[in-house]
Design a protein around this motif. Structure first.
Motif: not given
Length: 157
Positions: A133-138
């Motif tokens: 999910g970190n990619t989505y946040t980025a």
């Protein structure tokens, strides 16, 4: 062809578990009387389960996807009290639940995304790709910067 995704979530705390049992009207008053330690034992013993479905999501490009949200029964403090290995097994069970429902990709939310080295350790044991999910946040951060620059009439080049 619609893409199918899965999203694994967890209870933020044991009080959230109590609130979630609205469909069991007789259980809630009993659960409210239990000591937190008992509630935590109940939570950790429950299997992953489908919480709800997302019928259709359309991207700006027109791609359509549908998904399943899977509830992985743990609360964040149980990573320390039960041990990361227990939580990893529970998250893998939730990933399998999503994959068995047809998910082609599974995202991990909240504290589910930090066990197993941010999904890296989990991916080798899952039948489908897993993202923390970190990619989505980025991506949201980048989009926000672009919008802010546009409003300020600043060129990002």
């Amino acid at each position: 062809m619609k893409r199918r995704f899965g999203y694994v979530v967890h209870y933020p705390g044991y009080r959230d578990f109590i609130r979630s049992v609205e469909s069991w009207p007789l259980a809630r008053p009993l659960l409210e009387r239990l000591e937190p330690a008992w509630l935590k034992r109940i939570i950790i013993s429950l299997p992953a389960r489908k919480w709800f479905s997302i019928d259709s999501v359309e991207s700006q490009s027109g791609a359509v996807a549908e998904g399943i949200v899977v509830l992985c029964s743990f609360i964040p403090e149980q990573i320390a009290t039960e041990g990361e290995a227990v939580i990893i097994r529970k998250v893998l069970q939730a990933i399998r639940t999503a994959a068995n429902a047809g998910a082609q990709l599974v995202g991990l939310a909240g504290f589910a995304s930090i066990v197993g080295d941010g999904a890296l350790e989990l991916e080798g044991h899952a039948a489908v790709p897993v993202t923390s999910g970190n990619t989505y946040t980025a991506g949201l951060v980048i989009e926000g910067i672009r919008k802010a620059a546009g409003h300020l009439r600043k060129d990002l080049k």
